[in-house]
Design an enzyme around this catalytic site. Structure first.
Site, mmCIF file in Angstrom:
data_model
loop_
_atom_site.group_PDB
_atom_site.id
_atom_site.type_symbol
_atom_site.label_atom_id
_atom_site.label_comp_id
_atom_site.label_asym_id
_atom_site.label_seq_id
_atom_site.Cartn_x
_atom_site.Cartn_y
_atom_site.Cartn_z
ATOM 1 N N PHE A 1 0.842 -1.196 0.000
ATOM 2 C CA PHE A 1 0.000 0.000 0.000
ATOM 3 C C PHE A 1 0.883 1.254 0.000
ATOM 4 O O PHE A 1 1.926 1.273 0.650
ATOM 5 C CB PHE A 1 -0.898 -0.036 1.242
ATOM 6 C CG PHE A 1 -1.990 0.981 1.243
ATOM 7 C CD1 PHE A 1 -3.150 0.787 0.507
ATOM 8 C CD2 PHE A 1 -1.868 2.145 1.981
ATOM 9 C CE1 PHE A 1 -4.160 1.729 0.513
ATOM 10 C CE2 PHE A 1 -2.882 3.097 1.995
ATOM 11 C CZ PHE A 1 -4.033 2.886 1.255
ATOM 12 N N TYR B 1 -11.331 1.654 9.860
ATOM 13 C CA TYR B 1 -12.516 2.149 9.141
ATOM 14 C C TYR B 1 -12.912 1.289 7.949
ATOM 15 O O TYR B 1 -13.855 1.605 7.253
ATOM 16 C CB TYR B 1 -12.316 3.605 8.699
ATOM 17 C CG TYR B 1 -11.009 3.904 7.994
ATOM 18 C CD1 TYR B 1 -10.841 3.604 6.653
ATOM 19 C CD2 TYR B 1 -9.954 4.483 8.677
ATOM 20 C CE1 TYR B 1 -9.649 3.874 6.007
ATOM 21 C CE2 TYR B 1 -8.748 4.754 8.050
ATOM 22 C CZ TYR B 1 -8.597 4.453 6.715
ATOM 23 O OH TYR B 1 -7.411 4.710 6.082
ATOM 24 N N LYS B 2 -12.195 0.214 7.696
ATOM 25 C CA LYS B 2 -12.556 -0.642 6.562
ATOM 26 C C LYS B 2 -13.516 -1.734 7.053
ATOM 27 O O LYS B 2 -14.655 -1.437 7.366
ATOM 28 C CB LYS B 2 -11.283 -1.196 5.919
ATOM 29 C CG LYS B 2 -10.504 -0.068 5.234
ATOM 30 C CD LYS B 2 -9.154 -0.477 4.733
ATOM 31 C CE LYS B 2 -8.507 0.723 4.026
ATOM 32 N NZ LYS B 2 -7.046 0.653 4.025
HETATM 33 C C1 LIG Z 1 -6.280 1.669 4.195
HETATM 34 C C2 LIG Z 1 -4.880 1.253 4.419
HETATM 35 C C3 LIG Z 1 -4.014 2.031 5.194
HETATM 36 C C4 LIG Z 1 -4.506 3.342 5.733
HETATM 37 O O1 LIG Z 1 -3.568 4.045 6.468
HETATM 38 P P1 LIG Z 1 -4.041 5.379 7.210
HETATM 39 O O2 LIG Z 1 -2.905 5.737 8.051
HETATM 40 O O3 LIG Z 1 -5.310 5.069 7.940
HETATM 41 O O4 LIG Z 1 -4.336 6.413 6.168
HETATM 42 C C5 LIG Z 1 -2.737 1.564 5.416
HETATM 43 N N1 LIG Z 1 -2.319 0.388 4.885
HETATM 44 C C6 LIG Z 1 -3.138 -0.378 4.121
HETATM 45 C C7 LIG Z 1 -2.655 -1.679 3.586
HETATM 46 C C8 LIG Z 1 -4.433 0.040 3.858
HETATM 47 O O5 LIG Z 1 -5.231 -0.710 3.101
#
Ligand SMILES: *Cc1c(COP(=O)(O)O)cnc(C)c1O
Length: 434
Positions: free
Chosen positions: A143, A245-246
């Site tokens: 990511f 939040y997912k």
């Molecule tokens: C959604 C997601 C994040 C989100 O990181 P934030 O710090 O909440 O913006 C991080 N890593 C992965 C793999 C994700 O899918």
């Protein structure tokens, strides 16, 4: 390797009936033990087909009341006295997530900060725990925020970042990991489920490879926590982070969670020496002296109201049970792929996720050369997917509240608009989306 055989009660939809027949979807919903959970969420527009629960989970129906009580009674009434309860929230909700959903032991998970910040804290702690080692291993399909944090760390600390290549549509190759880890590697870190393809990494095998080389293993569980059993303790994972939040339905900007294997609590030290990690915090002592447990990975004052919202969302996931969610996630993504093969392949779509459910999380990516335009047209047709570069449409039917008829309806609307050429009236992808 996680195997579909481990997932109870998953008949192949194609063996049962014609997937394109709406009655098949209706029958699958009628047999779905998780179907009643849908009514525990705020559903809004009944015509909307929401296939993006893997980006932002729906609002649990109980959350507005829980938040109102926290605001009016606890903040309004208890005022500062509320801290006697609030101070425990990060670890209480951490245990709910860790023990019920991630296969951690009690006291190994805490809610804190964002996924990004937690990744930074744990990655630095891992580097400091291996001071003689000079490399980090990750992959180019990780990511974006993970890659950026690691790039920043490499620049700050002068460590080498070894970035493996992972096929856009496939899981991380354990053989490539084996070839990249050696006695110089302090930390190995990957995402458990790939954010674009949904490919599920072989967490136990890759963790073992990191350990064989004496490195620490850090997993990002953002796309698996709440949809796929993780088995952190069983695999001996050292460190993990994930998103609230997912699949956990904590709401936009929900706090994230972090996991540290209990055997590492005494020795690891994170880089942000805040007072919420401090022993006897309110003694306001002169020197930083972190608590011995997971609390030492806390930093500053936690977001109490947002943590209550996360607790509501995560409790629903725990009540449904991670094994039942996994079983439905397997069955529902199989079903989606059956529909894509029947309806979308003739229109130029290809399935860009692993076809074997054992190698897939709970979302499916479809590749199409006009994915950007199709995505915009699909949103206007009342179906919410995600676009992902370079040419992917990502469909995430979160198993807790998505019906089979929603999957059927969403893919049918997608078929109809591409067949009619509706997407051709939409502007092509702007250059800045890369
Ligand atoms: C959604 C997601 C994040 C989100 O990181 P934030 O710090 O909440 O913006 C991080 N890593 C992965 C793999 C994700 O899918």
């Amino acid at each position: 390797m996680p195997d579909v055989a481990d997932v109870p009660d998953v008949p192949d939809v194609a063996d049962v009936a014609d997937p394109t027949d709406r009655d098949t979807a209706i029958a699958l919903d009628a047999a779905d033990p998780l179907a009643p959970f849908r009514d525990r969420f705020v559903l809004g527009d009944p015509e909307l087909v929401y296939l993006d629960g893997n980006s932002l989970g729906r609002l649990p129906a109980s959350t507005p009341d829980r938040l109102a009580r926290a605001v009016v009674e606890e903040w309004g009434g208890d005022l500062i006295r509320g801290w006697s309860r609030w101070v425990e929230l990060a670890t209480e909700v951490g245990d709910l997530i860790g023990v019920r959903l991630l296969g951690a032991h009690p006291g190994e998970v805490a809610v804190a900060d964002s996924t990004t910040v937690n990744l930074y804290k744990l990655a630095v702690a891992a580097l400091d725990a291996r001071p003689d080692r000079t490399a980090i291993v990750t992959d180019d399909d990780n990511f974006p925020t993970d890659r950026y944090v690691l790039q920043g760390l490499a620049a700050q600390r002068g460590v080498e970042l070894r970035v493996l290549h992972t096929d856009l549509d496939a899981a991380i190759d354990p053989a490539a990991v084996a070839a990249a880890v050696d006695g110089e590697v302090a930390l190995v870190t990957f995402s458990h489920v790939a954010y674009r393809s949904g490919a599920l990494a072989d967490l136990p095998a890759i963790t073992a490879l990191a350990h064989d080389a004496g490195a620490l293993m850090l997993w990002d569980l953002s796309h698996s926590g709440g949809s796929v059993p993780v088995g952190l303790a069983e695999a001996g994972v050292d460190l993990a982070v994930g998103c609230g939040y997912k699949y956990l339905n904590g709401g936009p900007g929900a706090p994230a969670y972090l996991y540290v294997r209990s055997g590492l609590h005494e020795t690891l030290r994170q880089p942000i020496w805040g007072w919420f990690g401090q022993r006897d915090q309110f003694a306001m002592g002169g020197r930083y002296d972190p608590v011995p447990g997971i609390g030492r990975f806390g930093t500053g004052t936690p977001p109490v109201l947002a943590t209550y919202a996360l607790a509501e969302g995560a409790a629903l996931v725990a009540e449904a049970g991670i094994d039942r969610l996994r079983a439905k996630g397997v069955r529902q993504t199989n079903y989606l792929i059956e529909l894509a093969d029947a309806w979308l392949a003739p229109l130029g779509f290809t399935v860009a996720s692993p076809r074997s459910a054992a190698h897939r999380g709970s979302h499916v990516s479809l590749a199409h050369p006009h994915a950007w335009q199709i995505c915009q047209a699909l949103i206007d047709a009342g179906v919410i997917p995600d676009y992902r570069v370079p040419d992917r449409l990502r469909l995430g039917p979160a198993p807790l509240y998505t019906r089979y008829v929603d999957v059927h309806e969403g893919v049918r609307r997608l078929r109809d608009l591409v067949r009619a050429g509706t997407h051709e009236r939409y502007p092509t992808r702007p250059d800045r989306v890369t």
